[in-house]
Motif scaffolding. Sequence first.
Motif, PDB file in Angstrom:
ATOM      1  N   ARG A 270       0.796  -1.213  -0.097  1.00  0.00           N
ATOM      2  CA  ARG A 270      -0.043  -0.050   0.037  1.00  0.00           C
ATOM      3  C   ARG A 270       0.777   1.275   0.019  1.00  0.00           C
ATOM      4  N   SER A 271       1.973   1.203   0.353  1.00  0.00           N
ATOM      5  CA  SER A 271       2.805   2.427   0.791  1.00  0.00           C
ATOM      6  C   SER A 271       3.585   2.853  -0.579  1.00  0.00           C
ATOM      7  N   ASP A 272       3.697   1.853  -1.620  1.00  0.00           N
ATOM      8  CA  ASP A 272       4.563   2.133  -2.586  1.00  0.00           C
ATOM      9  C   ASP A 272       4.187   3.316  -3.471  1.00  0.00           C
ATOM     10  N   ALA A 273       2.744   3.516  -3.745  1.00  0.00           N
ATOM     11  CA  ALA A 273       2.496   4.913  -4.306  1.00  0.00           C
ATOM     12  C   ALA A 273       2.365   5.859  -3.646  1.00  0.00           C
ATOM     13  N   LYS A 274       2.190   5.647  -2.148  1.00  0.00           N
ATOM     14  CA  LYS A 274       2.098   7.009  -1.557  1.00  0.00           C
ATOM     15  C   LYS A 274       3.613   7.474  -1.227  1.00  0.00           C
ATOM     16  N   THR A 275       4.524   6.641  -1.140  1.00  0.00           N
ATOM     17  CA  THR A 275       6.074   6.986  -1.017  1.00  0.00           C
ATOM     18  C   THR A 275       6.550   7.802  -1.958  1.00  0.00           C
ATOM     19  N   THR A 276       6.138   7.303  -3.337  1.00  0.00           N
ATOM     20  CA  THR A 276       6.716   7.754  -4.859  1.00  0.00           C
ATOM     21  C   THR A 276       5.824   9.304  -4.805  1.00  0.00           C
ATOM     22  N   VAL A 277       4.648   9.260  -4.471  1.00  0.00           N
ATOM     23  CA  VAL A 277       3.922  10.587  -4.622  1.00  0.00           C
ATOM     24  C   VAL A 277       4.702  11.584  -3.710  1.00  0.00           C
ATOM     25  N   ALA A 278       4.757  11.235  -2.387  1.00  0.00           N
ATOM     26  CA  ALA A 278       5.361  11.926  -1.401  1.00  0.00           C
ATOM     27  C   ALA A 278       6.809  12.553  -1.782  1.00  0.00           C
ATOM     28  N   GLN A 279       7.282  11.803  -2.169  1.00  0.00           N
ATOM     29  CA  GLN A 279       8.660  12.336  -2.779  1.00  0.00           C
ATOM     30  C   GLN A 279       8.808  13.322  -3.744  1.00  0.00           C
ATOM     31  N   ALA A 280       7.710  13.010  -4.660  1.00  0.00           N
ATOM     32  CA  ALA A 280       7.709  14.160  -5.730  1.00  0.00           C
ATOM     33  C   ALA A 280       6.668  15.113  -5.612  1.00  0.00           C
ATOM     34  N   THR A 281       5.969  15.349  -4.511  1.00  0.00           N
ATOM     35  CA  THR A 281       5.187  16.309  -4.298  1.00  0.00           C
ATOM     36  C   THR A 281       5.803  17.707  -3.667  1.00  0.00           C
ATOM     37  N   THR A 282       5.342  18.856  -4.264  1.00  0.00           N
ATOM     38  CA  THR A 282       6.092  20.077  -3.615  1.00  0.00           C
ATOM     39  C   THR A 282       4.919  21.161  -3.630  1.00  0.00           C
ATOM     40  N   PHE A 283       4.961  22.009  -2.776  1.00  0.00           N
ATOM     41  CA  PHE A 283       3.847  23.204  -3.054  1.00  0.00           C
ATOM     42  C   PHE A 283       4.806  24.293  -3.483  1.00  0.00           C
ATOM     43  N   ASN A 284       4.044  24.604  -4.482  1.00  0.00           N
ATOM     44  CA  ASN A 284       4.576  26.049  -5.170  1.00  0.00           C
ATOM     45  C   ASN A 284       3.508  27.167  -4.914  1.00  0.00           C
ATOM     46  N   GLN A 285       4.150  28.083  -4.037  1.00  0.00           N
ATOM     47  CA  GLN A 285       3.374  28.913  -3.776  1.00  0.00           C
ATOM     48  C   GLN A 285       3.352  30.114  -4.936  1.00  0.00           C
ATOM     49  N   PRO A 286       2.189  30.523  -5.186  1.00  0.00           N
ATOM     50  CA  PRO A 286       2.351  31.876  -6.146  1.00  0.00           C
ATOM     51  C   PRO A 286       2.619  32.843  -5.592  1.00  0.00           C
TER      52      PRO A 286
END
Length: 274
Positions: free
Chosen positions: A36-52
Motif C-alpha cells: 500500500r505504501s509504494d504509491a504513497k511514498t513515490t508521490v510524497a517524494q515528488a510532491t512540492t507546494f509551489n506558492q504563487p
Amino acid sequence: MNANSQPIKLFLVVAFSCTSLLVSLTPVLAKPTQNRSDAKTTVAQATTFNQPPIPLGPPPGGRVRGGAKRGPVGTLAACPPTKPDLTALVPFTEEDNSVINVWAQTTVERPSWFFYVPYTKDLPYTVEFVLQDRDSNEIYKNAIALPDKPGVIRVSLPTTAPALAVNKQYRWFFTINCDKQKNSPPTFVEGVIQRVELNPATVKELQTPELLKRYALYGQKGIWYEALMTLAELRQKNPQDAALQAEWRNLLGSIRLNDIATEPLLLETPSSAK
C-alpha cells in the motif's frame, strides 16, 4: 584418489551449493514489493507546494497566528496564552518591513479552511468565522463550535453561502472571544483567499480518481486549499498511514508550520456552534 583430491571435491560441492542458493533467491530479492505504501511514498517524494506570487495591488496583510494581544490601556487579552497559538493553516510571507501576508488560492466556489484551535468546548468562549469581499462587505458569518480537544478543525463554506467569484479576492477572519462582555480584545487570525481557474489540460488531469495524484497536482499548481483538503481527506480515510502522516508534516513544514504538523486532525468536529 590422492590425498589432495578430497579437499578439492569438497570445495566444489560447497561452491555449487552456494551458487544454487543465490540463484534461487535472486527472483525474490529482485522482485519489487507491491504494498500500500509504494504509491504513497513515490508521490510524497515528488510532491512540492509551489506558492504563487502575491497578486498585484495592495498587499493582503493578515495574521497567521493568534496569541494574546493587549487591548486599550489598562486591559489585557482575556484569552490565556497557549503553545501552539491559534493558527491558520495557510501559507504566509514575511516582508522586510515586518508585514506578514497571509494569502492562498482555491479553484472551488465554496472552499474549506483549516485552523488549529487550542481551546476546547468546556470553556465559555465564542468563536466566529467571517468572510468579506474586497470592499469589506460581509459575505458569510457563522458561529463555530469549539472542539472536544485541541486540534485542527475544518470550516467549510456551506451551499447556502454565496459562491466565490473567479479572480476576486476575499478576506476571512477566524476569531475567538474569551471575554463574554467583550471588553478585552479577542485572539484571531485572518488572511486573503482568491479563486482562480486552471487550464483545461490540468482540469482533465484532476479528473483522476486517485486522490494522491490530485493532491500532487494541486500542490504543483500552487492551489493550497484543495491540496490541503485532499490530503486531509486521505488522512481521514487512513488515520494510521505513516506515509500520509509524513506527507502532512512535509506539507505544513513547507509553510513553516512544523509545530502544527503533529497536532490531531479533528475533521469530525461540527463546524457550527449549536
